[in-house]
Design an enzyme around this catalytic site. Structure first.
Site, PDB file in Angstrom:
ATOM      1  N   TYR A  59       8.051  -0.533 -17.113  1.00 13.06           N
ATOM      2  CA  TYR A  59       7.528  -0.941 -18.418  1.00 13.06           C
ATOM      3  C   TYR A  59       6.179  -0.276 -18.640  1.00 13.06           C
ATOM      4  CZ  TYR A  59       5.779  -3.948 -22.202  1.00 13.06           C
ATOM      5  OH  TYR A  59       5.273  -4.418 -23.391  1.00 13.06           O
TER       6      TYR A  59
ATOM      7  N   ASP B 191       1.098   4.960 -14.168  1.00  8.13           N
ATOM      8  CA  ASP B 191       0.742   3.791 -14.951  1.00  8.13           C
ATOM      9  C   ASP B 191       0.310   2.696 -13.978  1.00  8.13           C
ATOM     10  OD1 ASP B 191       0.490   1.587 -16.516  1.00  8.13           O
ATOM     11  OD2 ASP B 191       2.477   1.704 -17.442  1.00  8.13           O
TER      12      ASP B 191
ATOM     13  N   LYS C 212      -5.230  -4.818 -17.631  1.00  7.21           N
ATOM     14  CA  LYS C 212      -5.249  -6.037 -16.812  1.00  7.21           C
ATOM     15  C   LYS C 212      -6.570  -6.217 -16.042  1.00  7.21           C
ATOM     16  CE  LYS C 212      -0.416  -6.475 -17.450  1.00  7.21           C
ATOM     17  NZ  LYS C 212       0.810  -5.714 -17.349  1.00  7.21           N
TER      18      LYS C 212
HETATM   19  C1  LIG Z   1       1.275  -4.908 -18.653  1.00  9.08           C
HETATM   20  C2  LIG Z   1       1.661  -3.497 -18.536  1.00  9.08           C
HETATM   21  C3  LIG Z   1       1.549  -2.604 -19.609  1.00  9.08           C
HETATM   22  C4  LIG Z   1       1.174  -3.038 -20.994  1.00  9.08           C
HETATM   23  O1  LIG Z   1      -0.103  -3.562 -21.082  1.00  9.08           O
HETATM   24  P1  LIG Z   1      -0.492  -4.475 -22.358  1.00  9.08           P
HETATM   25  O2  LIG Z   1      -1.938  -4.766 -22.150  1.00  9.08           O
HETATM   26  O3  LIG Z   1       0.401  -5.671 -22.283  1.00  9.08           O
HETATM   27  O4  LIG Z   1      -0.236  -3.666 -23.575  1.00  9.08           O
HETATM   28  C5  LIG Z   1       1.805  -1.268 -19.373  1.00  9.08           C
HETATM   29  N1  LIG Z   1       2.174  -0.833 -18.160  1.00  9.08           N
HETATM   30  C6  LIG Z   1       2.311  -1.664 -17.113  1.00  9.08           C
HETATM   31  C7  LIG Z   1       2.699  -1.120 -15.775  1.00  9.08           C
HETATM   32  C8  LIG Z   1       2.076  -3.021 -17.259  1.00  9.08           C
HETATM   33  O5  LIG Z   1       2.253  -3.845 -16.214  1.00  9.08           O
END
Ligand SMILES: *Cc1c(COP(=O)(O)O)cnc(C)c1O
Length: 429
Positions: free
Chosen positions: A144, A239, A267
């Site tokens: 994701y 990511d 995060k």
């Molecule tokens: C949470 C997450 C996102 C998206 O971040 P948001 O702040 O919710 O837009 C993208 N990549 C990874 C790996 C994530 O865990």
């Protein structure tokens, strides 16, 4: 009469907010029942609007490495707010945070702040496309990367078919530029590259997957990805929105000793405030406006409250490197307890853990990619979730998420959790 504030609030919320929530997974749809409205958190605990206390293993979906509201963070925010909430002009704290990140994560030579993980990944893809002059990119099924159109794509039948949109509103055009490979399967990547020679701008990957449950990469797989990207002049994007600062001060890339070309953060970098960031090689980052032609902007990007929170969290990490050993010890204690329970119940569910991220799947087969992850019995997860909740343990209301241990979790919390895990499983299997 028991007062059910959560239920009342949820009924009210559904009148004004789609599904009553501002992010879909919060609605409990995949586990059944209604969401709980939270009123406050402190350390490892959260309290709902009806006064129930929970040991929290979501930590706002990752940001709370230190639990809720640690004192150092609270003081910094209170101090910062004295000087206004936002300027839309440069501030010193942005420079300090950017410098600190380049120090903690050596592959990041320059960095740009944004407001969410989605913005970070979206901007990193744009940077890679602008830099290479190519349009396609590879992602992995089950990873994701936020909700930008071209990430909301699933594999067609077989990795070599065109991707298909997973959401109305995503165009076929968007889907056509997203190529889908299998996690931990380097051949699926090689085939896509051969078929799309000199057309692929980037490969984006969660270097440890946390959004199909926790799935750990094979080190060779990541090494080969790095090599192929260098050979083919493809930008490798890690990511690390979830893994950044969670597993090591330098993220998953430090653990595996691999330098991506670009990295995305979110995060923990905002410690609970809305922050994201993307950064990496100087030659790529210097293509970003205003120094280069690739446009990227944000009214609230680098917001002083968010930057102060991030700076204090990352400074804490820098000054207390021992937290990662403590997190490892606590998390491995929890994992051992869970595994002992499973043994007693004669159920050998797959359990994937790395550092303070873990996930139990309701399948006894190993989970190493999306196809093996979806073998989990999600109905059973739903039942397990509610049994745990009844016992005061707050887990993600969906199977394909990570459980996060924070530095605030005490061994007493962990023992309670292990006991609840045993009782919950016993009552449902
Ligand atoms: C949470 C997450 C996102 C998206 O971040 P948001 O702040 O919710 O837009 C993208 N990549 C990874 C790996 C994530 O865990």
């Amino acid at each position: 009469m028991t007062i059910k504030h959560s239920e009342d609030l949820f009924n009210e919320a559904q009148k004004y907010i789609p599904g009553g929530v501002n992010s879909p997974v919060r609605a409990f749809k995949s586990v059944g029942g209604n969401p709980i409205f939270i009123s406050k958190g402190s350390g490892s605990k959260m309290i709902d609007v009806d006064g129930n206390e929970y040991i929290d293993y979501i930590g706002s979906w990752g940001p709370h490495l230190f639990g809720h509201n640690p004192q150092f963070l609270k003081s910094v925010l209170v101090q910062t707010i004295e000087n206004s909430t936002s300027f839309g002009a440069p501030t010193e704290i942005e420079v300090k945070l950017a410098k600190l990140i380049t120090e903690l994560v050596p592959s990041v030579e320059m960095i740009r702040m944004v407001n969410s993980g989605t913005e970070a990944t979206m901007s990193a893809i744009r940077a890679a496309r602008g830099f290479t002059g190519r349009e396609k990119f590879i992602k992995f099924e089950g990873c994701y990367h936020g909700h930008a159109d071209y990430f909301l794509i699933k594999a067609g039948s077989g990795a070599l078919t065109l991707g298909v949109p997973t959401s109305p509103g995503v165009t076929k055009g968007n889907a056509a530029d997203t190529l889908m490979a299998d996690y931990n399967d380097i051949n699926s990547v090689k085939e896509l590259i051969t078929k799309n020679k000199n057309e692929i701008a980037a490969i984006i990957i969660e270097p440890i997957a946390g959004n199909m449950g926790v799935v750990i990469p094979d080190k060779n797989f990541l090494n080969e990805l790095r090599e192929i990207c260098s050979e083919e002049k493809i930008i490798l994007i890690f990511d690390e929105v979830m893994t950044g600062f969670r597993l090591a001060k330098g993220g998953a890339q430090e653990i595996f000793g691999i330098n991506p070309d670009l990295t995305t953060f979110g995060k923990i970098i905002g410690a609970g405030l809305p922050v994201g960031a993307f950064g990496g090689r100087k030659d790529i980052m210097k293509m970003i406006a205003p120094v280069g032609p690739i446009y990227q902007a944000g009214t609230l990007s680098g917001n002083p409250l968010a930057m102060s929170a991030g700076y204090s969290a990352l400074s804490y990490i820098k000054n207390h490197p021992e937290i990662y050993n403590q997190l490892e010890e606590k998390s491995s204690y929890l994992e051992k307890g869970f595994k002992e329970n499973l043994k007693q119940l004669n159920k050998y569910f797959a359990m994937n853990r790395i550092g303070s991220m873990m996930c139990m799947f309701f399948t006894e087969e190993p989970v190493y990619n999306f196809k093996s992850a979806v073998k989990s019995d999600t109905n059973l997860y739903g039942k397990y979730f509610h049994e745990m909740l009844k016992r005061g343990i707050y887990l993600a209301p969906a199977q394909y998420e990570a459980l996060f241990v924070s530095t605030a979790h005490s061994y007493d919390d962990l023992d309670k959790t292990i006991k609840a895990h045993y009782e919950s499983l016993k009552s449902i299997i």
